[in-house]
Structures are given as structure tokens and as C-alpha cells.
Design a protein around this motif. Structure first.
Motif, PDB file in Angstrom:
ATOM      1  N   LEU A  25       0.825  -1.212   0.000  1.00  0.00           N
ATOM      2  CA  LEU A  25       0.000   0.000   0.000  1.00  0.00           C
ATOM      3  C   LEU A  25       0.855   1.257   0.000  1.00  0.00           C
ATOM      4  O   LEU A  25       0.457   2.282  -0.564  1.00  0.00           O
ATOM      5  CB  LEU A  25      -0.917  -0.006   1.225  1.00  0.00           C
ATOM      6  CG  LEU A  25      -2.100  -0.975   1.170  1.00  0.00           C
ATOM      7  CD1 LEU A  25      -2.753  -1.106   2.534  1.00  0.00           C
ATOM      8  CD2 LEU A  25      -3.113  -0.524   0.130  1.00  0.00           C
ATOM      9  N   GLY A  26       2.009   1.202   0.627  1.00  0.00           N
ATOM     10  CA  GLY A  26       2.876   2.365   0.694  1.00  0.00           C
ATOM     11  C   GLY A  26       2.904   2.959   2.083  1.00  0.00           C
ATOM     12  O   GLY A  26       1.992   2.765   2.893  1.00  0.00           O
ATOM     13  N   SER A  27       3.960   3.713   2.376  1.00  0.00           N
ATOM     14  CA  SER A  27       4.183   4.260   3.714  1.00  0.00           C
ATOM     15  C   SER A  27       3.686   5.695   3.879  1.00  0.00           C
ATOM     16  O   SER A  27       3.860   6.277   4.943  1.00  0.00           O
ATOM     17  CB  SER A  27       5.685   4.207   4.042  1.00  0.00           C
ATOM     18  OG  SER A  27       6.135   2.860   4.059  1.00  0.00           O
ATOM     19  N   GLY A  28       3.086   6.258   2.852  1.00  0.00           N
ATOM     20  CA  GLY A  28       2.558   7.611   2.958  1.00  0.00           C
ATOM     21  C   GLY A  28       1.211   7.641   3.649  1.00  0.00           C
ATOM     22  O   GLY A  28       0.703   6.620   4.128  1.00  0.00           O
ATOM     23  N   GLU A  78      -0.300   3.465  -3.134  1.00  0.00           N
ATOM     24  CA  GLU A  78       0.411   4.651  -3.617  1.00  0.00           C
ATOM     25  C   GLU A  78       1.238   4.386  -4.865  1.00  0.00           C
ATOM     26  O   GLU A  78       1.647   5.329  -5.552  1.00  0.00           O
ATOM     27  CB  GLU A  78       1.307   5.178  -2.484  1.00  0.00           C
ATOM     28  CG  GLU A  78       0.501   5.635  -1.275  1.00  0.00           C
ATOM     29  CD  GLU A  78       1.368   5.995  -0.082  1.00  0.00           C
ATOM     30  OE1 GLU A  78       0.835   6.576   0.869  1.00  0.00           O
ATOM     31  OE2 GLU A  78       2.573   5.671  -0.106  1.00  0.00           O
ATOM     32  N   THR A  79       1.487   3.116  -5.157  1.00  0.00           N
ATOM     33  CA  THR A  79       2.208   2.753  -6.388  1.00  0.00           C
ATOM     34  C   THR A  79       1.482   1.624  -7.066  1.00  0.00           C
ATOM     35  O   THR A  79       0.753   0.850  -6.418  1.00  0.00           O
ATOM     36  CB  THR A  79       3.647   2.304  -6.066  1.00  0.00           C
ATOM     37  OG1 THR A  79       3.606   1.173  -5.171  1.00  0.00           O
ATOM     38  CG2 THR A  79       4.433   3.438  -5.429  1.00  0.00           C
ATOM     39  N   LEU A 122     -10.109  -4.134  -3.395  1.00  0.00           N
ATOM     40  CA  LEU A 122     -10.685  -2.792  -3.433  1.00  0.00           C
ATOM     41  C   LEU A 122      -9.795  -1.787  -2.708  1.00  0.00           C
ATOM     42  O   LEU A 122      -9.586  -0.670  -3.191  1.00  0.00           O
ATOM     43  CB  LEU A 122     -12.080  -2.813  -2.803  1.00  0.00           C
ATOM     44  CG  LEU A 122     -13.112  -3.745  -3.456  1.00  0.00           C
ATOM     45  CD1 LEU A 122     -14.404  -3.752  -2.651  1.00  0.00           C
ATOM     46  CD2 LEU A 122     -13.372  -3.317  -4.894  1.00  0.00           C
ATOM     47  N   VAL A 123      -9.274  -2.182  -1.551  1.00  0.00           N
ATOM     48  CA  VAL A 123      -8.412  -1.278  -0.783  1.00  0.00           C
ATOM     49  C   VAL A 123      -7.146  -0.960  -1.552  1.00  0.00           C
ATOM     50  O   VAL A 123      -6.719   0.201  -1.617  1.00  0.00           O
ATOM     51  CB  VAL A 123      -8.079  -1.902   0.592  1.00  0.00           C
ATOM     52  CG1 VAL A 123      -6.979  -1.118   1.289  1.00  0.00           C
ATOM     53  CG2 VAL A 123      -9.328  -1.943   1.470  1.00  0.00           C
ATOM     54  N   ILE A 124      -6.564  -1.954  -2.201  1.00  0.00           N
ATOM     55  CA  ILE A 124      -5.349  -1.702  -2.967  1.00  0.00           C
ATOM     56  C   ILE A 124      -5.649  -0.815  -4.163  1.00  0.00           C
ATOM     57  O   ILE A 124      -4.881   0.097  -4.503  1.00  0.00           O
ATOM     58  CB  ILE A 124      -4.703  -3.029  -3.404  1.00  0.00           C
ATOM     59  CG1 ILE A 124      -4.107  -3.730  -2.161  1.00  0.00           C
ATOM     60  CG2 ILE A 124      -3.627  -2.806  -4.460  1.00  0.00           C
ATOM     61  CD1 ILE A 124      -3.471  -5.062  -2.449  1.00  0.00           C
ATOM     62  N   ALA A 125      -6.779  -1.052  -4.787  1.00  0.00           N
ATOM     63  CA  ALA A 125      -7.150  -0.216  -5.960  1.00  0.00           C
ATOM     64  C   ALA A 125      -7.342   1.239  -5.564  1.00  0.00           C
ATOM     65  O   ALA A 125      -7.009   2.149  -6.327  1.00  0.00           O
ATOM     66  CB  ALA A 125      -8.427  -0.767  -6.592  1.00  0.00           C
TER      67      ALA A 125
END
Length: 225
Positions: free
Chosen positions: A112-115, A222-223, A215-218
Motif C-alpha cells: 500500500l505504501g508508507s505515505g 500509492e504505487t 478494493l483497498v489496494i485499488a
């Protein structure tokens, strides 16, 4: 037999090993925050009995058949759907849940990314799986009311999510389906277990992870892959 002479000028013999990143620096922030919050609540409960009592009364989830009369809880009936992840019954219980949170959650958090966006997605997924797990335990429960606590509903969803990150639907099935099967067996032999295990909560959390992760990843990743 000759022995290679050391190169004092800075060759491979003298090359310093690459620095290792501290484990907490490499951990996605959302995973670290949730893990530390669980540990913090547990430690606070050990030194502040009144806090522990209030947290238990407000956060423990009570699974009961529909129509059963349940005791009123300080923050109402909805709060336990989320707060039960902070209620643990012993050191082994919290240690197992933290191990799965760190192991499976790290893979999901990195995807998901760290942002801010990725961290928000991870927190949403974690607590959404906690809600689906508790809801399943309540909807399908039979028999006298039982108290339920622990982050296992949420981390069960992370098991499915980690499988998705590893290999899409196939990877998700490879991790989620065996975990569901194990919990079905636990449900069938429940009376033989030394301690009660919320197998319905585990299955509900896993199914929540299977449905929500794509759905959450979509929405939050962040990448892209």
C-alpha cells in the motif's frame, strides 16, 4: 597450496558489509502504530487496573443469538466491533496476534505504501476485517453468550491480504483457504479445545480480507504493480 594475499588498497577483502536497515525503520508506519497501540493498551492495563476494567467493559465483544438480552456497554454496542482488537486474554494471545500482524501486515503495508494514503488504507483494512469477523461471530453464534476479544479477527484478514499481495487470487487462496479450513476443524472439535477460540470470528475476518483487499489496494495503494 597458496593463500591469496589481502589487498590493503581497499579491494573485496576490505569491503564493508552493506548496512542493515533497523527492523522498525523498515516496518510500514501503519503496522508499527497498530502494533504499538495494542502493546500500549495492554501495558496500561497492567499498571492501571481501572483503565483495564473500563477498556474491557467498553471493548469486549459479546457474541449472542439474535434477541438475547446483553449487558449495556459504556460506549454502546458498536464500539466493541472495533475495540475488541485491544482485548487479549494472556501473553500468548497477544504475542501470536502481534506476530501475524507484523508478518502478514508488513507485506500488505509495503504494497500500500508508507505515505498517508497507504497508511490510511491499511488502518481501514485492519479494522474493517475486525468488524466482519465480529459480525460473523455474532450472526452465526449459537448457544449462550460468549465474550470475544483479540486482534485475530483483523489479522485473519491480513493473512488473506498478504496472499493477494504475493500472487493475486491464486496467492490469496493459498493462504486464506487453509486458514479457513483450520478454523472449520476448530469449530467441529470446539469442545475438545483447551481454551475457547472464536473460529467464526477468524473466518469472518478472513472473508473480509478476501473481499476488501483488492478494493483497498485499488483505492489506497500509492504505487502500481
Amino acid at each position: 597450496m597458496s593463500v591469496p594475499q589481502r589487498d590493503e588498497s581497499g579491494g573485496a577483502w576490505n569491503a564493508a558489509p552493506p548496512p542493515k536497515a533497523p527492523v522498525f525503520n523498515a516496518m510500514p508506519p501503519a503496522v508499527l502504530v497498530i502494533a504499538l497501540s495494542i502493546v500500549g493498551v495492554s501495558l496500561a492495563g497492567q499498571v492501571l487496573p481501572e483503565f483495564q476494567r473500563g477498556m474491557f467493559e467498553a471493548g469486549v465483544f459479546i457474541a449472542a443469538e439474535r434477541g438475547a438480552r446483553l449487558p449495556a456497554q459504556p460506549l454502546g454496542p458498536v464500539a466493541p466491533l472495533l475495540l475488541h482488537v485491544y482485548i487479549h486474554f494472556g501473553l500468548a494471545h497477544i504475542a501470536i496476534n502481534l506476530a501475524v500482524l507484523v508478518g502478514a501486515g508488513r507485506a500488505v503495508g509495503e504494497r500500500l505504501g508508507s505515505g498517508l494514503l497507504g497508511s490510511a488504507g491499511f488502518v481501514f483494512l485492519f479494522f474493517a476485517c475486525a468488524v466482519t469477523g465480529a459480525a460473523a461471530a455474532a450472526f452465526f453464534h449459537q448457544g449462550p453468550p460468549v465474550q470475544m476479544g483479540g486482534a485475530s479477527t483483523a489479522v485473519s484478514g491480513l493473512i488473506a491480504a498478504a496472499g493477494w499481495v504475493r500472487g493475486g487470487w491464486r496467492g490469496m487462496a493459498q493462504l486464506a483457504l487453509p486458514w479457513i479450513a483450520i478454523n472449520i476443524v476448530i469449530g467441529l472439535v470446539g469442545d475438545l479445545m483447551p481454551i475457547p477460540i472464536s473460529w467464526l470470528g477468524h473466518i469472518g475476518g478472513t472473508l473480509g480480507g478476501m473481499i476488501l483487499t483488492p478494493l483497498v489496494i485499488a483505492v489506497f495503494a500509492e504505487t502500481e504493480d
